[in-house]
Design a protein around this motif. Sequence first.
Motif, PDB file in Angstrom:
ATOM      1  N   ASP A  60      61.104  56.524  41.231  1.00 14.82           N
ATOM      2  CA  ASP A  60      60.013  57.416  41.235  1.00 14.82           C
ATOM      3  C   ASP A  60      59.264  57.440  39.666  1.00 14.82           C
ATOM      4  OD1 ASP A  60      59.646  58.168  43.728  1.00 14.82           O
ATOM      5  OD2 ASP A  60      60.497  60.017  43.510  1.00 14.82           O
ATOM      6  N   ASP A  61      60.301  57.479  38.671  1.00 12.05           N
ATOM      7  CA  ASP A  61      59.783  57.376  37.286  1.00 12.05           C
ATOM      8  C   ASP A  61      58.986  55.824  37.101  1.00 12.05           C
ATOM      9  OD1 ASP A  61      60.828  59.873  36.928  1.00 12.05           O
ATOM     10  OD2 ASP A  61      62.818  59.280  36.204  1.00 12.05           O
ATOM     11  N   ARG A  63      56.475  54.746  38.026  1.00 13.81           N
ATOM     12  CA  ARG A  63      55.015  54.930  37.964  1.00 13.81           C
ATOM     13  C   ARG A  63      54.783  55.637  36.569  1.00 13.81           C
ATOM     14  NH1 ARG A  63      51.787  54.591  41.868  1.00 13.81           N
ATOM     15  NH2 ARG A  63      50.645  56.314  41.402  1.00 13.81           N
ATOM     16  N   LYS A  67      50.252  50.192  33.645  1.00 18.01           N
ATOM     17  CA  LYS A  67      50.140  48.960  34.284  1.00 18.01           C
ATOM     18  C   LYS A  67      49.494  47.938  33.243  1.00 18.01           C
ATOM     19  CE  LYS A  67      48.058  50.792  37.814  1.00 18.01           C
ATOM     20  NZ  LYS A  67      47.270  51.210  39.078  1.00 18.01           N
ATOM     21  N   GLU A 277      55.176  46.992  44.311  1.00 26.66           N
ATOM     22  CA  GLU A 277      54.611  48.067  44.792  1.00 26.66           C
ATOM     23  C   GLU A 277      53.235  47.821  45.223  1.00 26.66           C
ATOM     24  OE1 GLU A 277      54.651  51.010  41.115  1.00 26.66           O
ATOM     25  OE2 GLU A 277      55.427  49.330  40.074  1.00 26.66           O
ATOM     26  N   GLU A 279      49.770  49.596  45.925  1.00 22.07           N
ATOM     27  CA  GLU A 279      48.886  51.101  45.802  1.00 22.07           C
ATOM     28  C   GLU A 279      47.501  51.153  46.431  1.00 22.07           C
ATOM     29  OE1 GLU A 279      50.029  51.960  41.008  1.00 22.07           O
ATOM     30  OE2 GLU A 279      48.165  51.039  41.389  1.00 22.07           O
ATOM     31  N   GLY A 284      44.794  54.827  44.207  1.00 19.12           N
ATOM     32  CA  GLY A 284      45.988  54.459  43.226  1.00 19.12           C
ATOM     33  C   GLY A 284      47.328  54.961  43.728  1.00 19.12           C
ATOM     34  N   GLU A 285      47.432  55.675  44.728  1.00 19.37           N
ATOM     35  CA  GLU A 285      48.516  56.250  45.332  1.00 19.37           C
ATOM     36  C   GLU A 285      49.457  55.108  45.865  1.00 19.37           C
ATOM     37  OE1 GLU A 285      49.690  59.541  44.952  1.00 19.37           O
ATOM     38  OE2 GLU A 285      48.005  59.275  43.434  1.00 19.37           O
ATOM     39  N   PRO A 286      50.962  55.355  45.699  1.00 17.90           N
ATOM     40  CA  PRO A 286      51.725  54.372  46.392  1.00 17.90           C
ATOM     41  C   PRO A 286      51.657  54.459  47.718  1.00 17.90           C
ATOM     42  CG  PRO A 286      52.866  56.197  45.517  1.00 17.90           C
ATOM     43  CD  PRO A 286      51.497  56.565  45.099  1.00 17.90           C
ATOM     44  N   THR A 288      53.940  53.336  50.968  1.00 17.46           N
ATOM     45  CA  THR A 288      55.279  52.780  51.321  1.00 17.46           C
ATOM     46  C   THR A 288      55.083  52.387  52.975  1.00 17.46           C
ATOM     47  OG1 THR A 288      55.760  55.233  51.708  1.00 17.46           O
ATOM     48  CG2 THR A 288      56.162  54.143  49.560  1.00 17.46           C
ATOM     49  N   ARG A 310      54.923  45.751  35.833  1.00 16.17           N
ATOM     50  CA  ARG A 310      53.820  46.584  36.378  1.00 16.17           C
ATOM     51  C   ARG A 310      52.299  45.884  36.228  1.00 16.17           C
ATOM     52  NH1 ARG A 310      52.963  52.444  37.004  1.00 16.17           N
ATOM     53  NH2 ARG A 310      52.660  51.623  39.116  1.00 16.17           N
ATOM     54  N   ASP A 312      49.172  44.401  37.710  1.00 19.55           N
ATOM     55  CA  ASP A 312      48.179  44.507  38.397  1.00 19.55           C
ATOM     56  C   ASP A 312      47.529  43.292  38.778  1.00 19.55           C
ATOM     57  OD1 ASP A 312      46.103  45.182  40.172  1.00 19.55           O
ATOM     58  OD2 ASP A 312      45.195  46.834  39.072  1.00 19.55           O
TER      59      ASP A 312
END
Length: 441
Positions: A60-61, A63, A67, A277, A279, A284-286, A288, A310, A312
């Motif tokens: 989680d860290d 993020r 980016k 990842e 988004e 911009g939320e992940p 999953t 990271r 984009d």
Amino acid sequence: MSPAPMYWNPYLETLPQPELEKLQLAKFRRMVKWAYERSPFYGELYRKAGLIPEDIKTMDDIRLVPKVDKALLKTAQEREPFPYGGLLCLPLEKVAEFRQTSGTTGKPIYQADSWQDWEWWSEAWCYILWAQGYRPSDRVFFPFGYNIFVAFWAGHYAAEKLGCEVVPGGVLDTRSRILKIQELKASALMGTPTYLLNMARLAKEEMGLDPAELGIKRITCAGEPGASIPATKNRLQKTWGAKVYDHAGATEIGAWSYECQDQSGGLHVNQAMFLVEIEDMITGEPITEPGQKGKMVITALDRLAQPCIRFDSNDIIQWAGKTCSCGRSFKLIQGGVLGRADDITKVKGVLLSPAAIEEVVRSFDELGDEYQVVVEKINDNDRITLKVELFPEALDQKDAILKNLADRLRLNTNLGYHLEAHEFGSLPRYELKARRFVDLR
């Protein structure tokens, strides 16, 4: 002392996801520390964000790490040392390979690779080729111009590494390449979907040769999403009489995903060497869960001279809701790369993806391989013009074909089109990345 990357290992492809994530986190933390300490650009970026490498303790860290995008990388390269600027993590004398992006979205990014990085590139490609059935018995023909764009350079070296026989067709023209494939009885081929279709057309129409009888058994595509679009894949496979496989990669990222022989409708993400990842494009939320499209943010976990952390990418992908029957545990992205965020545009209030148009056009056997889409504003209204080529033998069915095409397009894209039938062979042809979608608004 530089970190030692972990190279191709068949056992990594079957590691359980929790073990893969442990590996990814360890590599990610190492890359952030490496870039923080050695790259002026990344060091400044992280310090401005109040980040130190020790802050990264869990997945989680990740993020917390800022980016980067193409614009930032281009700005960073305006500094010294020339031409790589503040992105460089090694002395210039350690740079062994120069590549640059194709420049289709503006000024190219220069990519520095140490020899260790170049070995890493070829290892990533070893995953691709082995999964697609390449073996030492293959004679692989490379019909692309060897230049500063990376294209299939790393595929060439990976094929050698696997023991395949490699035939470089760089300076040959298309006709000569076809004759060399015929002469040497090549069994495998690599190229963009556009060029491979044009190559087959020339063989049939100008040389009287059936591409399906040249002996090619497998084809690996890159550069465009076409080989993951079912209609384009089917057209390629039917034309060449070969299995056609997709893969995805980029100069600044590396070769990060691939289709395997089971062709389960998606691409495996090489989780041993990359962290992907997804988004939400607005928040911009992940993302999953499977089935929701989003923008890819990617990290190359072993690239040292010029890291990619990271990034984009602007690529649109979605997680698949299944595992592959091949037994690999690497996650799947459904349908491959679905397009680019900057290609998806709103027309008449509807989001339109160029890939959706390609899927429809390529499903019509009466239409040629080339087409062009032009979006323009006429009297404050959007108009989409789709230009297609009809094969000469289908001209007497033109009206019926265009009506069926219009109906299928409306069903698949929820939009109406102004259709134009052009003389076969009159629309632009491309050898590398095709630019068939033009927005004039």
